[in-house]
Design a protein around this motif. Structure first.
Motif, PDB file in Angstrom:
ATOM      1  N   GLU A 419      40.284  38.161  38.985  1.00  0.00           N
ATOM      2  CA  GLU A 419      39.849  38.658  40.266  1.00  0.00           C
ATOM      3  C   GLU A 419      40.843  39.155  41.147  1.00  0.00           C
ATOM      4  O   GLU A 419      40.975  40.121  41.997  1.00  0.00           O
ATOM      5  CB  GLU A 419      38.835  38.133  41.085  1.00  0.00           C
ATOM      6  CG  GLU A 419      38.034  38.650  42.104  1.00  0.00           C
ATOM      7  CD  GLU A 419      36.919  37.771  42.577  1.00  0.00           C
ATOM      8  OE1 GLU A 419      36.487  38.224  43.836  1.00  0.00           O
ATOM      9  OE2 GLU A 419      36.541  37.025  41.958  1.00  0.00           O
ATOM     10  N   GLN A 422      42.872  42.625  40.561  1.00  0.00           N
ATOM     11  CA  GLN A 422      41.963  43.664  40.452  1.00  0.00           C
ATOM     12  C   GLN A 422      42.332  44.947  41.090  1.00  0.00           C
ATOM     13  O   GLN A 422      42.146  46.038  40.935  1.00  0.00           O
ATOM     14  CB  GLN A 422      40.396  43.564  40.178  1.00  0.00           C
ATOM     15  CG  GLN A 422      40.120  42.525  39.133  1.00  0.00           C
ATOM     16  CD  GLN A 422      38.530  42.322  38.980  1.00  0.00           C
ATOM     17  OE1 GLN A 422      37.717  42.947  39.700  1.00  0.00           O
ATOM     18  NE2 GLN A 422      38.147  41.264  38.411  1.00  0.00           N
ATOM     19  N   LYS A 466      35.541  39.792  34.815  1.00  0.00           N
ATOM     20  CA  LYS A 466      35.577  38.400  35.046  1.00  0.00           C
ATOM     21  C   LYS A 466      36.671  37.773  34.049  1.00  0.00           C
ATOM     22  O   LYS A 466      36.716  38.443  32.757  1.00  0.00           O
ATOM     23  CB  LYS A 466      34.227  37.895  34.843  1.00  0.00           C
ATOM     24  CG  LYS A 466      33.427  37.844  36.049  1.00  0.00           C
ATOM     25  CD  LYS A 466      32.412  36.966  35.835  1.00  0.00           C
ATOM     26  CE  LYS A 466      31.342  37.006  37.279  1.00  0.00           C
ATOM     27  NZ  LYS A 466      30.086  36.263  37.109  1.00  0.00           N
TER      28      LYS A 466
END
Length: 483
Positions: A419, A422, A466
């Motif tokens: 995350e 990203q 994820k």
């Protein structure tokens, strides 16, 4: 000719620019002088009108007093005429005017100008006055007013036996107000000069925060992007500084990205060349090289050359897309067929890695797109999903649409994306795992190219992922392209 026209347009715009300081000075002067001039003129006109009205009332009262005396003395019966004539002449002299006495036969018995005696006067005002109606008329152009007052005979029936026609000059009153107006005009000139000085000082004071802000921006323009431009006395300056600050932040990010891009390009292009040099030097340093080893080295060199070529091709694609004049070859394309052909080309790579390719078409989609560029974007997404997948994993491509957009979703069962990185996944040469990316032959430009293609189609791309659970890339592109 077109360039010359543009230059003339720019020159015209520059010629017609106006200083904010000058605008403030002009506005302050207008807002100060126009009300002052209007008020002064209104007051002068009001004073002039009130003086004229007061003079008319005064003359009317004096005429009525004179009429009463003429009634009491029996003026039209020959009694006390000399005395009354002197009073009439005195009244005419006092008001710089003229008094005419008209009897019942409409004949002028006395004219203080001595030019119309024994003549008839049957004007409308005289006729109305014999009917008992006083009249008053003001002539502004010739600066006088005329009034008629009846002279009664003193009988119980109050019969009218004559008329006083009084004409009085208003020139003296007008001259007085004009003199006052001249003094007011002089005062306005002095006040105008004072206001010019005050307005200029106010403009300098009001614009000082803008000057300071401009000075900070000049530092930024000279390359000092770290200059603090926040704050300001005025709310408008704070709003502008906030907006400019965001722009400078983006410029910093762009500058940093450019530096990283140059560094990455140098590194990425240098790495295959270094590998080729090492392999070539190794071959040349050996004595007799077995054919199998020679072939293995040459295959490695060929792979590095292919990798170098792919990086250069991707860079050229990005450069073409970054150009402001980059164009799309828009045409009506069946997106279902385009996706099927793309998956068909990539299926051998998927089979080699034992990854199952699944295409789920919810409806037929036809859209205005550039077939080659969109095919490149889909290829990059699906190829990444295959390369960064697990053994015997899957890649599902879903195509759907509504009345405005079509949606292409590429989901995989791969390694996922953390995350925290990203937000950077679409940056050029950015890799989550650099070592694995080089092993799979990635250049780090595929997602940047895909994002550019989507933006050129006025679309959007979204990532949901994820770490360790796979990723989902969703493209939303309008069905009808609007330039």
């Amino acid at each position: 000719m077109e360039c010359e026209g543009k230059r003339r347009l720019v020159f015209w715009k520059e010629d017609w620019s106006i200083s904010l300081k000058l605008s403030i000075v002009i506005l302050l002067l207008l807002f100060g002088l126009i009300p002052m001039a209007l008020c002064s003129q209104t007051i002068l006109n009001s004073v002039r009108q009130s003086q004229i009205e007061a003079r008319m009332v005064e003359v009317q009262n004096q005429a009525q007093i004179l009429s009463s005396k003429m009634t009491r003395t029996g003026y039209f019966h020959g009694e006390g005429q000399d005395f009354m004539d002197s009073e009439i002449v005195t009244m005419a002299d006092v008001y710089s005017g003229r008094v005419v006495v008209v009897n019942q036969d409409f004949r002028i018995t006395l004219d203080t100008f001595h030019v119309a005696e024994n003549r008839l006067n049957i004007s409308e005002e005289v006729l109305r006055c014999f009917q008992g109606e006083n009249s008053s008329r003001l002539n502004r152009e010739k600066h006088y007013f005329a009034q008629t007052v009846p002279v009664y005979d003193g009988s119980p029936g109050q019969g009218i036996e004559g008329v006083l026609v009084v004409t009085a000059s208003t020139e003296a009153l007008t001259g007085l107000t004009d003199a006052v107006g001249d003094k007011v005009a002089l005062f306005q000139v002095i006040l105008f000069l004072v206001m010019v000085i005050l307005a200029a000082a106010a403009a300098v004071f009001l614009l000082r925060p803008f000057r300071e802000f401009q000075s900070r921006l000049n530092h930024v323009a000279q390359g000092a992007l770290d200059t603090d431009i926040s704050g300001g006395v005025y709310r408008e300056i704070r709003d502008i500084s906030d907006a400019v600050g965001k722009t400078i932040d983006k410029l910093r990010a762009v500058d940093q990205s450019r530096q990283e891009f140059v560094s990455n390009v140098s590194h990425e292009l240098k790495t295959p060349i270094t590998s080729i040099r090492v392999l070539a030097d190794s071959l040349m340093g050996m004595g007799e090289v077995p054919v199998e080893l020679y072939r293995e080295f040459m295959e490695d060199i060929s792979d590095e050359i292919d990798r170098e070529s792919k990086i250069i091709d991707d860079l050229l694609s990005l450069v073409k897309m970054d150009k402001s004049e980059a164009e799309l070859n828009i045409a009506q394309v069946n997106v279902n067929t385009l996706v099927e052909q793309t998956l068909k080309r990539l299926r051998p790579i998927a089979n080699k890695r034992k990854v199952e390719l699944i295409f789920e078409s919810i409806r037929d989609v036809t859209a205005d797109v550039d077939e080659m560029k969109l095919s490149l974007a889909v290829t990059n997404l699906v190829e990444n999903a295959i390369k960064y997948n697990v053994e015997e994993g899957w890649v599902r491509v879903t195509l759907d649409a509504d009345h405005k957009f079509f949606y292409l979703k590429v989901a995989d069962s791969g390694i996922g994306i953390p995350e925290e990185v990203q937000d950077r996944i679409f940056e050029r040469f950015f890799r989550v795992d650099k070592a694995r990316s080089r092993e799979t032959g990635g250049s780090g430009l595929g997602l940047a190219i895909t994002r550019n293609v989507v933006l050129m189609h006025k679309g959007a791309i979204k990532l949901s992922s994820k770490d360790g659970e796979g990723s989902v890339f969703t493209l939303r592109i309008p069905l009808n392209y609007i330039a």
